[in-house]
Design a protein around this motif. Sequence first.
Motif, short mmCIF file in Angstrom:
data_model
loop_
_atom_site.label_atom_id
_atom_site.label_comp_id
_atom_site.label_asym_id
_atom_site.label_seq_id
_atom_site.Cartn_x
_atom_site.Cartn_y
_atom_site.Cartn_z
N GLN A 228 0.66 -1.08 0.01
CA GLN A 228 -0.09 -0.04 0.09
C GLN A 228 0.89 1.18 0.00
O GLN A 228 2.03 1.19 0.10
CB GLN A 228 -1.02 -0.04 1.04
N THR A 231 -1.64 7.78 1.94
CA THR A 231 -2.49 8.81 1.70
C THR A 231 -2.25 10.10 1.43
O THR A 231 -1.45 10.43 2.24
CB THR A 231 -3.65 8.40 2.62
N LEU A 375 -8.75 -0.96 -12.61
CA LEU A 375 -9.58 0.00 -11.93
C LEU A 375 -11.01 -0.67 -11.36
O LEU A 375 -11.39 -1.63 -12.27
CB LEU A 375 -9.99 1.34 -12.98
N GLY A 377 -14.84 -0.35 -9.25
CA GLY A 377 -15.84 0.37 -9.06
C GLY A 377 -16.33 1.53 -10.00
O GLY A 377 -15.74 1.44 -11.20
N GLY A 379 -16.85 4.94 -9.59
CA GLY A 379 -17.02 6.25 -9.03
C GLY A 379 -16.70 7.70 -9.89
O GLY A 379 -15.83 8.25 -9.66
N TYR A 387 -14.37 12.30 -10.01
CA TYR A 387 -13.77 10.92 -10.47
C TYR A 387 -13.06 10.46 -9.22
O TYR A 387 -12.09 11.18 -8.48
CB TYR A 387 -12.64 11.21 -11.45
N SER A 388 -13.36 9.11 -8.93
CA SER A 388 -12.89 8.60 -7.78
C SER A 388 -12.96 7.19 -7.96
O SER A 388 -14.15 6.41 -7.71
CB SER A 388 -13.37 8.91 -6.44
N ARG A 389 -11.82 6.30 -7.96
CA ARG A 389 -12.16 4.87 -8.38
C ARG A 389 -10.78 4.23 -7.66
O ARG A 389 -9.64 4.55 -7.44
CB ARG A 389 -12.04 4.52 -9.85
N GLY A 390 -11.13 2.66 -7.10
CA GLY A 390 -10.24 1.92 -6.65
C GLY A 390 -9.18 1.53 -7.84
O GLY A 390 -9.59 1.57 -8.92
N THR A 392 -5.44 -0.82 -8.87
CA THR A 392 -4.29 -1.55 -8.70
C THR A 392 -3.15 -1.39 -9.62
O THR A 392 -3.57 -0.96 -10.60
CB THR A 392 -4.68 -3.02 -8.42
N THR A 409 -7.04 4.22 -3.93
CA THR A 409 -7.97 5.12 -4.45
C THR A 409 -7.32 6.22 -5.16
O THR A 409 -6.74 6.97 -4.51
CB THR A 409 -8.99 5.44 -3.54
N ALA A 411 -8.18 9.96 -7.13
CA ALA A 411 -9.17 10.97 -7.42
C ALA A 411 -8.74 12.12 -7.71
O ALA A 411 -7.67 12.50 -7.97
CB ALA A 411 -9.83 11.16 -6.06
#
Length: 448
Positions: A228, A231, A375, A377, A379, A387-390, A392, A409, A411
């Motif tokens: 990870q 943030t 991507l 979700g 969002g 725009y906000s998406r999970g 990897t 995420t 955004a």
Amino acid sequence: MTSEIDSASLLSRAGQLVDLALKAGADSADAVVVRSRSKSVGVRLGKVETTESSESDDFSLRVFIGRQVASVSANPGFDLKALAERAVAMAKVSPEDPFAGLADAADLARSYPDLDLFDPTEVSSDALRDAALAAEEAALAVKGVSNSVGAGASAGMGGLVLVTSHGFSGSFQSSRFGCSVGVIAGEGTRMERDHDFDSRLFHADLDPAAEIGRRAGERAVRRLDPRQVETGQNVTVVFDPRVARGFIGHIAGAINGAAVARKTSFLRDRMGTEVLKSGLNITDDPLKVRGSGSRPFDGEGVKGEKLVMIEDGVLKHWFLSSSAARELGLHTNGRGSRGGTAVSPTSTNLALEPGSVAPEDLIRSVGTGFYVTELIGQGVNMVTGEYSRGATGFWIENGELAYPVSGVTIASNLKDMFMRLTAANDIDRKFAVAAPTIAIEGMTIAGR
């Protein structure tokens, strides 16, 4: 399964339906037949799990009485006269639609090119099974792959027949072949999943099944042991071409004339202004030979032409069908697509034209950032652009892909993203939406 449709008989039947609608009291009408045939085989761990075959003929009739409109659909074997009378009766009690009507006669395609969309190659169920098994076997052979999600292969075709009461009569058909596989790498809590696929109009153009499988396996293994990230970082995010195609789809949605008319597009007031970074172009070409999204005429019989939808960053066109164009006080550009009884504007062969930098150099120029390969979700708010998406993918350090990353995420706002976009030169035009690797500066990352 890919044998040609008997277009002549379908054109005759559609023409009869239109004539009967006029006799029943319609001022104008059009009839569409959408015919499809397909077969597919699915396998998992060396065994066949599914074998499917389908064939359908879907008739649709639209009738107009003034600005009143009604549409009905039916399967083969219906009574032509009864269907036409029913449609006219429905139109008589329908509310007026000020934008309803056939395309203007002057816009109809009087001739159109052969775009080489149909491959008559017959692929047997056994051959589909063998392709699916070969893809899975190659994926499982990649070191680190532990299980299969499944593999599949398919062959099919589709055709459109259209007849209108004001002189258009035409048909076209296209074939489609595909192969896909998904696998799991790792064990227990270390498991990661990925896939690969290919889809082509011509069977000979399809990537070898073993190559598709190998790519799927390698993609899954590369994702093992993800980390990870912190943030709150504002970084450059690089989209893999497979992900970039979906992102370009957001642009297509924002410049769709129906969305603009409904005021559900965040670009609805931006015609003639810069919406992408200077130097970027987005094209749409319905007449591309062997193009996945090609069509010699649209769902209203209008012949489209190649358009530069966004030129040097400036928005030049909406995607328009006749009704969307009328609502906006504009003229159709042949992007009407028939979906059942409805006509709505869509893109055809849409492409974000490539830039001049190689993807490796683009990643190197980022220094530190995030390379997205998937991507998650939905969002995306097309009204506001939020725009906000999970996501990897892989963390970029010192201009190189350093290690896999998940649980992230990303955004921003699409309006800002469009203006901060840089395109690489590695476009693959085999799909109906084509895009190279793209980089977008200044996105917010949320991780641990």
